[in-house]
Design a protein around this motif. Structure first.
Motif, PDB file in Angstrom:
ATOM      1  N   LEU A 312       0.838  -1.204   0.000  1.00  0.00           N
ATOM      2  CA  LEU A 312       0.000   0.000   0.000  1.00  0.00           C
ATOM      3  C   LEU A 312       0.872   1.253   0.000  1.00  0.00           C
ATOM      4  N   TYR A 313       1.917   1.242   0.817  1.00  0.00           N
ATOM      5  CA  TYR A 313       2.823   2.396   0.824  1.00  0.00           C
ATOM      6  C   TYR A 313       3.438   2.606  -0.551  1.00  0.00           C
ATOM      7  N   SER A 314       3.880   1.517  -1.167  1.00  0.00           N
ATOM      8  CA  SER A 314       4.490   1.625  -2.493  1.00  0.00           C
ATOM      9  C   SER A 314       3.512   2.216  -3.496  1.00  0.00           C
ATOM     10  N   MET A 315       2.246   1.808  -3.396  1.00  0.00           N
ATOM     11  CA  MET A 315       1.242   2.319  -4.325  1.00  0.00           C
ATOM     12  C   MET A 315       0.991   3.812  -4.105  1.00  0.00           C
ATOM     13  N   LEU A 316       0.841   4.193  -2.845  1.00  0.00           N
ATOM     14  CA  LEU A 316       0.570   5.599  -2.541  1.00  0.00           C
ATOM     15  C   LEU A 316       1.760   6.491  -2.876  1.00  0.00           C
ATOM     16  N   SER A 317       2.953   5.928  -2.856  1.00  0.00           N
ATOM     17  CA  SER A 317       4.132   6.745  -3.162  1.00  0.00           C
ATOM     18  C   SER A 317       4.129   7.216  -4.612  1.00  0.00           C
ATOM     19  N   ASN A 318       3.374   6.541  -5.488  1.00  0.00           N
ATOM     20  CA  ASN A 318       3.229   7.045  -6.855  1.00  0.00           C
ATOM     21  C   ASN A 318       2.547   8.412  -6.863  1.00  0.00           C
ATOM     22  N   ILE A 319       1.637   8.609  -5.934  1.00  0.00           N
ATOM     23  CA  ILE A 319       0.966   9.904  -5.806  1.00  0.00           C
ATOM     24  C   ILE A 319       1.906  10.926  -5.173  1.00  0.00           C
ATOM     25  N   ILE A 320       2.620  10.501  -4.130  1.00  0.00           N
ATOM     26  CA  ILE A 320       3.518  11.409  -3.409  1.00  0.00           C
ATOM     27  C   ILE A 320       4.640  11.904  -4.315  1.00  0.00           C
ATOM     28  N   PHE A 321       5.304  10.983  -5.022  1.00  0.00           N
ATOM     29  CA  PHE A 321       6.470  11.347  -5.826  1.00  0.00           C
ATOM     30  C   PHE A 321       6.111  12.239  -7.008  1.00  0.00           C
ATOM     31  N   ASN A 322       4.851  12.227  -7.402  1.00  0.00           N
ATOM     32  CA  ASN A 322       4.429  13.082  -8.508  1.00  0.00           C
ATOM     33  C   ASN A 322       3.802  14.387  -8.027  1.00  0.00           C
ATOM     34  N   GLY A 323       3.941  14.658  -6.734  1.00  0.00           N
ATOM     35  CA  GLY A 323       3.505  15.940  -6.192  1.00  0.00           C
ATOM     36  C   GLY A 323       2.008  16.143  -6.197  1.00  0.00           C
ATOM     37  N   LEU A 324       1.241  15.051  -6.094  1.00  0.00           N
ATOM     38  CA  LEU A 324      -0.217  15.138  -6.135  1.00  0.00           C
ATOM     39  C   LEU A 324      -0.789  15.064  -4.721  1.00  0.00           C
ATOM     40  N   ASN A 325      -1.921  15.697  -4.532  1.00  0.00           N
ATOM     41  CA  ASN A 325      -2.540  15.768  -3.208  1.00  0.00           C
ATOM     42  C   ASN A 325      -3.662  14.741  -3.101  1.00  0.00           C
ATOM     43  N   MET A 326      -3.473  13.755  -2.230  1.00  0.00           N
ATOM     44  CA  MET A 326      -4.517  12.755  -2.016  1.00  0.00           C
ATOM     45  C   MET A 326      -5.602  13.336  -1.122  1.00  0.00           C
ATOM     46  N   LEU A 327      -6.854  13.165  -1.528  1.00  0.00           N
ATOM     47  CA  LEU A 327      -7.989  13.732  -0.814  1.00  0.00           C
ATOM     48  C   LEU A 327      -8.687  12.721   0.083  1.00  0.00           C
ATOM     49  N   LYS A 328      -8.640  11.443  -0.305  1.00  0.00           N
ATOM     50  CA  LYS A 328      -9.455  10.465   0.412  1.00  0.00           C
ATOM     51  C   LYS A 328      -8.980   9.059   0.085  1.00  0.00           C
ATOM     52  N   ILE A 329      -9.066   8.171   1.068  1.00  0.00           N
ATOM     53  CA  ILE A 329      -8.810   6.749   0.830  1.00  0.00           C
ATOM     54  C   ILE A 329      -9.837   5.934   1.606  1.00  0.00           C
ATOM     55  N   GLU A 330     -10.408   4.946   0.951  1.00  0.00           N
ATOM     56  CA  GLU A 330     -11.360   4.028   1.571  1.00  0.00           C
ATOM     57  C   GLU A 330     -10.995   2.611   1.150  1.00  0.00           C
ATOM     58  N   SER A 331     -11.405   1.642   1.940  1.00  0.00           N
ATOM     59  CA  SER A 331     -11.206   0.245   1.565  1.00  0.00           C
ATOM     60  C   SER A 331     -12.535  -0.488   1.628  1.00  0.00           C
ATOM     61  N   ARG A 332     -12.679  -1.480   0.748  1.00  0.00           N
ATOM     62  CA  ARG A 332     -13.869  -2.325   0.721  1.00  0.00           C
ATOM     63  C   ARG A 332     -13.425  -3.778   0.595  1.00  0.00           C
ATOM     64  N   PRO A 333     -14.067  -4.686   1.324  1.00  0.00           N
ATOM     65  CA  PRO A 333     -13.670  -6.097   1.239  1.00  0.00           C
ATOM     66  C   PRO A 333     -13.956  -6.682  -0.137  1.00  0.00           C
ATOM     67  N   ILE A 334     -13.127  -7.638  -0.538  1.00  0.00           N
ATOM     68  CA  ILE A 334     -13.335  -8.373  -1.782  1.00  0.00           C
ATOM     69  C   ILE A 334     -14.072  -9.666  -1.421  1.00  0.00           C
TER      70      ILE A 334
END
Length: 376
Positions: A312-334
């Motif tokens: 999850l950290y690795s995935m979110l770092s794609n947003i961080i490294f590109n200077g983008l602002n994350m507004l919200k995160i939610e999870s849903r069971p599969i």
């Protein structure tokens, strides 16, 4: 010089060497990216990364250091991938988005479906977002609304996705994955719940109150003062008002909007303070067409992850490294994979932005599943 100062001085020297080696490594990464650009080879090679991390961690001499080396090289690999994604974009190799850009949403004479009946908050959101040229359609459930859009029987659907007091509407997240429809807009509506009943009814007459589960949840503080009242769920707040008006029983009340009370001829028994202050619901506008307006500012995505530490950290770092602002995160069971989850993320951006495309490229490449839900 104290022993501590000597140690710190040696650490400073070592850190400078680490930075020099890091920059040398990143120069080599650029060469790898250039090769992949020429050959069309994928940036992410999970097998190669696992082998590399295993080999370098084996060089460490203690268990603690081996784990530290694993973590260090996981981050180095992640940073290297992000630089390669940037270089791909800089060389004109972009992801095919298959989204049509529009100057504005065109909804003249559009068929717009909402769940509930006139007087529902979804109806208010629809009237606020669209103009008077539209043709409203109401259905009993959100699922039916999505089906009409999917089948081409409606052009847009208006669906509640989040309330500032009660949180997310989880069913909507699930429906976004069940149907190939796309978010093209959003509308925030201030929620002013009212307690209403037949004219002449008093609070002492009531023994049952109807509303949507979210409406009851948003008024739980008020309702806790009347523990003798039975609370009953219906599909929509306006449907609760319609039920009370239609059945004509003075022991019944509904929690719904002021416009619902007016529409169904009910008397408002309690208004101010019924729900918490600053209670608002965010509605999404859904279409079957993959499109976004030129000035769109928000992107919604969904992805699944391999079941491994740090993914999850690795995935979110794609947003961080590109200077983008994350507004919200939610999870849903599969459902088909017990105790595993999909993640829903909103972040600021536009599909025309190279930074956004870099981030989406990295997330799509590294996720076990990926959906771009909309840019709006």
């Amino acid at each position: 010089m104290t022993e501590l100062e000597k140690c710190r001085e040696q650490i400073d020297v070592t850190d400078r060497q680490i930075v020099e080696l890091f920059e040398k490594r990143m120069q080599l990464v650029q060469g790898i990216a250039e090769y992949k650009i020429r050959s069309g080879k994928a940036v992410f090679d999970a097998k190669r990364e696992r082998e590399k991390i295993a080999s370098v961690s084996a060089m460490a001499h203690t268990g603690f250091n081996r784990r530290g080396v694993e973590e260090l090289f996981e981050q180095l690999m992640s940073i290297s991938r992000k630089r390669q994604y940037q270089l791909l974009t800089e060389n004109g190799i972009t992801l095919p988005m298959d989204y049509a850009q529009m100057d504005r949403l065109y909804f003249d004479n559009a068929r717009v479906v909402f769940q509930g009946v006139e007087g529902a908050y979804s109806f208010e959101a629809m009237k606020t977002f669209f103009d008077d040229s539209i043709h409203p359609i109401h259905v009993p459930t959100w699922k039916e609304a999505m089906e009409l859009v999917t089948n081409g029987e409606a052009d847009f659907a208006v669906l509640p996705i989040e309330n500032s007091t009660a949180g997310i509407v989880s069913d909507i997240y699930d429906l976004l994955l069940q149907y190939n429809n796309y978010i093209v807009g959003e509308q925030i509506i201030k929620i002013d719940h009212m307690l209403m009943a037949l004219p002449g009814t008093s609070l002492e007459d009531i023994d049952v109150v109807y509303s949507h589960p979210q409406g009851l949840a948003q008024c739980k503080d008020f309702l806790s003062g009347y523990p003798q009242w039975k609370q009953r769920n219906v599909l929509n707040t306006a449907m609760a008002a319609e039920k009370v008006a239609r059945e004509g029983l003075r022991n019944q009340a509904a929690i719904a909007s002021r416009s619902a009370a007016e529409y169904f001829g009910l008397e408002i028994l309690k208004g101010d303070g019924l729900s918490k202050e600053k209670n608002s619901t965010r509605f999404i506008i859904v279409s079957h067409n993959r499109c976004f307006v030129r000035n769109a500012q928000k992107i919604s995505i969904c992805f699944g992850l391999p079941h491994a530490a740090g993914t999850l950290y690795s995935m979110l770092s794609n947003i961080i490294f590109n200077g983008l602002n994350m507004l919200k995160i939610e999870s849903r069971p599969i459902p088909e994979k017990p105790f595993t989850y999909r993640f829903f993320i909103d972040f600021e951006g536009n599909l025309n932005s190279p930074s956004v495309r870099n981030a989406l490229r990295g997330i799509e490449a590294e996720a076990s599943e990926f959906r771009l839900l909309g840019n709006y």
